[in-house]
Scaffold this active site. Structure first.
Site, short mmCIF file in Angstrom:
data_model
loop_
_atom_site.label_atom_id
_atom_site.label_comp_id
_atom_site.label_asym_id
_atom_site.label_seq_id
_atom_site.Cartn_x
_atom_site.Cartn_y
_atom_site.Cartn_z
N ARG A 180 5.88 -32.46 -10.88
CA ARG A 180 5.12 -31.76 -11.98
C ARG A 180 6.06 -31.56 -12.92
O ARG A 180 5.79 -31.36 -14.34
CB ARG A 180 4.60 -30.46 -11.58
CG ARG A 180 3.55 -30.52 -10.67
CD ARG A 180 2.95 -29.24 -10.05
NE ARG A 180 3.99 -28.74 -9.15
CZ ARG A 180 4.13 -27.56 -8.54
NH1 ARG A 180 3.12 -26.86 -8.78
NH2 ARG A 180 5.31 -27.31 -7.81
N TYR A 237 1.67 -36.68 -12.05
CA TYR A 237 0.99 -37.43 -10.96
C TYR A 237 0.15 -38.67 -11.34
O TYR A 237 0.07 -39.72 -11.06
CB TYR A 237 0.31 -36.75 -9.99
CG TYR A 237 1.11 -35.50 -9.38
CD1 TYR A 237 2.32 -35.51 -8.88
CD2 TYR A 237 0.36 -34.09 -8.95
CE1 TYR A 237 3.06 -34.48 -8.31
CE2 TYR A 237 1.06 -33.24 -8.26
CZ TYR A 237 2.49 -33.30 -8.06
OH TYR A 237 3.12 -32.52 -7.31
N LYS A 271 0.27 -35.12 6.78
CA LYS A 271 -0.69 -34.13 7.68
C LYS A 271 -0.40 -32.94 7.24
O LYS A 271 0.45 -32.57 6.61
CB LYS A 271 -0.12 -34.37 9.16
CG LYS A 271 1.36 -34.56 9.45
CD LYS A 271 2.03 -33.39 9.21
CE LYS A 271 2.11 -32.01 9.79
NZ LYS A 271 3.30 -31.18 9.68
N HIS A 283 -4.20 -31.98 -1.43
CA HIS A 283 -4.14 -33.59 -0.81
C HIS A 283 -5.41 -34.15 -1.21
O HIS A 283 -5.34 -35.28 -1.81
CB HIS A 283 -4.27 -33.54 0.72
CG HIS A 283 -2.78 -33.08 1.39
ND1 HIS A 283 -2.77 -33.25 2.65
CD2 HIS A 283 -1.65 -32.98 0.80
CE1 HIS A 283 -1.45 -32.99 3.07
NE2 HIS A 283 -0.76 -32.69 1.92
N ASP A 333 0.20 -27.08 10.31
CA ASP A 333 1.71 -27.23 10.25
C ASP A 333 2.07 -28.13 11.47
O ASP A 333 2.82 -29.16 11.60
CB ASP A 333 2.64 -26.36 9.88
CG ASP A 333 3.49 -26.84 8.63
OD1 ASP A 333 4.35 -27.70 8.91
OD2 ASP A 333 3.03 -26.59 7.42
N ALA A 358 8.86 -35.62 1.40
CA ALA A 358 9.04 -36.76 0.48
C ALA A 358 10.32 -37.25 0.54
O ALA A 358 10.83 -38.57 0.38
CB ALA A 358 8.69 -36.50 -1.03
N ARG A 359 11.52 -36.50 0.66
CA ARG A 359 12.93 -36.99 0.52
C ARG A 359 13.15 -37.76 1.74
O ARG A 359 13.84 -38.63 1.91
CB ARG A 359 13.83 -35.50 0.52
CG ARG A 359 15.57 -35.73 0.05
CD ARG A 359 15.81 -34.72 -0.20
NE ARG A 359 15.59 -34.35 -1.46
CZ ARG A 359 16.27 -34.38 -2.83
NH1 ARG A 359 17.40 -35.10 -2.49
NH2 ARG A 359 15.82 -34.08 -3.81
N1 LIG Z 1 5.58 -35.52 8.61
C1 LIG Z 1 6.43 -34.64 8.83
O1 LIG Z 1 7.25 -34.57 9.74
C2 LIG Z 1 6.17 -33.23 7.78
C3 LIG Z 1 7.19 -32.45 7.80
C4 LIG Z 1 6.95 -31.21 7.05
C5 LIG Z 1 5.85 -31.04 6.20
N2 LIG Z 1 4.85 -32.16 6.30
C6 LIG Z 1 3.63 -31.93 5.26
O2 LIG Z 1 4.06 -32.73 4.06
C7 LIG Z 1 3.31 -31.88 3.18
C8 LIG Z 1 4.22 -31.02 2.07
O3 LIG Z 1 5.19 -30.39 2.90
P1 LIG Z 1 6.82 -30.04 2.32
O4 LIG Z 1 7.41 -29.16 3.23
O5 LIG Z 1 7.36 -31.46 2.03
O6 LIG Z 1 6.20 -29.22 1.23
P2 LIG Z 1 7.25 -28.57 -0.12
O7 LIG Z 1 8.41 -29.17 -0.15
O8 LIG Z 1 7.03 -27.00 0.01
O9 LIG Z 1 6.46 -28.99 -1.45
C9 LIG Z 1 6.10 -30.38 -1.64
C10 LIG Z 1 5.51 -30.65 -2.98
O10 LIG Z 1 4.34 -30.20 -3.32
C11 LIG Z 1 4.04 -29.64 -4.55
N3 LIG Z 1 3.85 -28.35 -4.43
C12 LIG Z 1 4.65 -27.17 -3.88
N4 LIG Z 1 4.13 -26.06 -4.18
C13 LIG Z 1 3.18 -26.00 -5.16
C14 LIG Z 1 2.21 -25.34 -5.79
N5 LIG Z 1 2.35 -24.16 -5.63
N6 LIG Z 1 1.51 -25.92 -6.66
C15 LIG Z 1 1.37 -27.18 -6.80
N7 LIG Z 1 2.14 -28.27 -6.31
C16 LIG Z 1 2.97 -27.41 -5.37
C17 LIG Z 1 5.68 -29.87 -5.43
O11 LIG Z 1 5.58 -30.91 -6.08
P3 LIG Z 1 6.54 -31.32 -7.33
O12 LIG Z 1 7.72 -31.80 -6.82
O13 LIG Z 1 5.56 -31.87 -7.98
O14 LIG Z 1 6.71 -29.91 -8.05
C18 LIG Z 1 6.61 -30.04 -3.96
O15 LIG Z 1 7.67 -30.55 -4.35
C19 LIG Z 1 2.61 -30.70 3.88
O16 LIG Z 1 1.30 -31.20 4.01
C20 LIG Z 1 3.21 -30.69 5.32
O17 LIG Z 1 2.31 -30.38 6.34
C21 LIG Z 1 5.06 -33.35 7.20
#
Ligand SMILES: NC(=O)c1ccc[n+]([C@@H]2O[C@H](COP(=O)([O-])OP(=O)(O)OC[C@H]3O[C@@H](n4cnc5c(N)ncnc54)[C@H](OP(=O)(O)O)[C@@H]3O)[C@@H](O)[C@H]2O)c1
Length: 339
Positions: A37, A58, A97, A79, A178, A17-18
């Site tokens: 959350r 959300y 994704k 998702h 992933d 997200a960042r």
């Molecule tokens: N496009 C790309 O290049 C790329 C790269 C990496 C990941 N991704 C995808 O992006 C998505 C998120 O990946 P990320 O690495 O950003 O994940 P992350 O930082 O671990 O988590 C993202 C958010 O998901 C929520 N979350 C995490 N654990 C949770 C739990 N146990 N229960 C409920 N909510 C939870 C939290 O939301 P809150 O902030 O609300 O607590 C957290 O900030 C995945 O689907 C991944 O495949 C895409």
């Protein structure tokens, strides 16, 4: 200077997200809110990224009057429910994704979007990069002749700490969802859906796939191979092969990279190079621009990333994981089986 456009809301204040927030802001797109959350976490994220509003739930984000489109940026098991929350509030959705945790959940998102006539798209951001637009142009003008194959590698040693999501089955962990998804999706994009899938790989005792070597048969003698692992390093190249030549995409091909076009007559010497434009960020805004274009033009899905294809890709991932031996079993209607 952009004055009117889609107002984005970010659902989940995590790592990707960042990057998304930074890329959109740098490109002049409008991010009007972020939700986590925990309200403090959301407020901190908003402060650090310059987003004007933050929400501690959300639900508040999807109902905010100045949010037109919601980017779902949580791990894949969440998702479907979160995308549907936004869709039912009438907000367009861009879903990270892999699109969903399994094919049933992917189909639920699509059904909701169609039922409510709301735009939805998988955030397969690489498809929208200038690199892949240029690659499509090369293929359309017949630079490699008739397509015969796609080869991709995607290896990264991912965080294996218990606090991380990659090795946690409850958080959709696994190399296939992933990393491997990029190669599988590129193969679908260029060759269409496969009619058979053969996969081999490793899985942890808790049922998380850590590697997969995948062969897909796409018909008319065309094949794709996808090699991926999150527990070993490895090459990260890709190639698109045709009857008259091939295109070699530079490592790390799942991003903004260059590529080289070769033809059959001069195997040792490149015909052409494509160099990607210089960017300050990662280029995640290109997919957002496609969402904005679709919304402006009243399209409910993107022709570049159709919803039916997102569902089919997840079906393929389901089948790959079934063959690799993950323990999750809600894998309906596989698109192919080991013969
Ligand atoms: N496009 C790309 O290049 C790329 C790269 C990496 C990941 N991704 C995808 O992006 C998505 C998120 O990946 P990320 O690495 O950003 O994940 P992350 O930082 O671990 O988590 C993202 C958010 O998901 C929520 N979350 C995490 N654990 C949770 C739990 N146990 N229960 C409920 N909510 C939870 C939290 O939301 P809150 O902030 O609300 O607590 C957290 O900030 C995945 O689907 C991944 O495949 C895409």
């Amino acid at each position: 200077m952009r004055t009117v456009g889609t107002r984005w809301g970010i659902l989940g204040a995590g790592k990707i997200a960042r990057v998304f927030a930074a890329d959109l802001t740098a490109a002049g797109l409008q991010v009007s809110g972020v939700a986590a959350r925990d309200p403090d976490r959301a407020a901190r994220f908003a402060g650090e990224t310059g987003i004007p509003a933050s929400y501690g739930s959300y639900e508040e984000l999807v109902l905010a009057p100045d949010v037109d489109a919601v980017y779902v940026a949580t791990p894949q098991p969440f998702h479907a429910d979160q995308a549907i929350l936004a869709i039912e509030a009438g907000r367009a959705v861009l879903v990270e994704k892999s699109f969903a945790d399994d094919a049933l959940s992917a189909q639920r998102i699509v059904d909701a979007a169609r039922h409510h006539s709301v735009f939805a798209m998988e955030a397969m951001w690489t498809r929208f990069l200038p690199t892949f637009a240029a690659l499509r142009d090369e293929l359309a003008r017949g630079a490699v002749g008739e397509l015969r194959g796609v080869v991709t590698h995607h290896f990264q040693k991912l965080d294996d700490s218990p606090a991380g999501r990659h090795y946690d089955p409850a958080l959709g962990g696994g190399a296939v969802a992933d990393l491997g998804v990029y190669g599988v999706s590129l193969a679908f994009h260029l060759l269409g859906a496969p009619h058979e899938i053969v996969a081999e790989g490793r899985a942890t005792p808790s049922g998380v796939d850590t590697s997969a070597s995948v062969l897909m048969r796409h018909g008319h003698g065309r094949t794709s191979t996808t090699l991926t692992a999150m527990d070993t390093p490895g090459p990260n190249g890709a190639a698109v092969i045709g009857t008259d030549g091939w295109i070699e995409i530079d490592p790390y091909w799942f991003g903004s990279t260059g590529f080289t076009v070769y033809d059959a007559g001069r195997p040792g010497s490149p015909v052409r190079r494509f160099e990607p434009p210089v960017m300050t960020g990662r280029g995640m805004h290109f997919q957002a621009l496609e969402v904005e274009r679709c919304l402006r033009e009243g399209e409910l899905e993107s022709p570049l990333m159709p919803l039916s294809e997102s569902v089919s890709v997840i079906k393929a991932l389901d089948e790959i994981r079934r063959q690799v031996g993950t323990t999750k079993v809600s894998r309906p209607e596989p698109v192919g089986r080991r013969s």
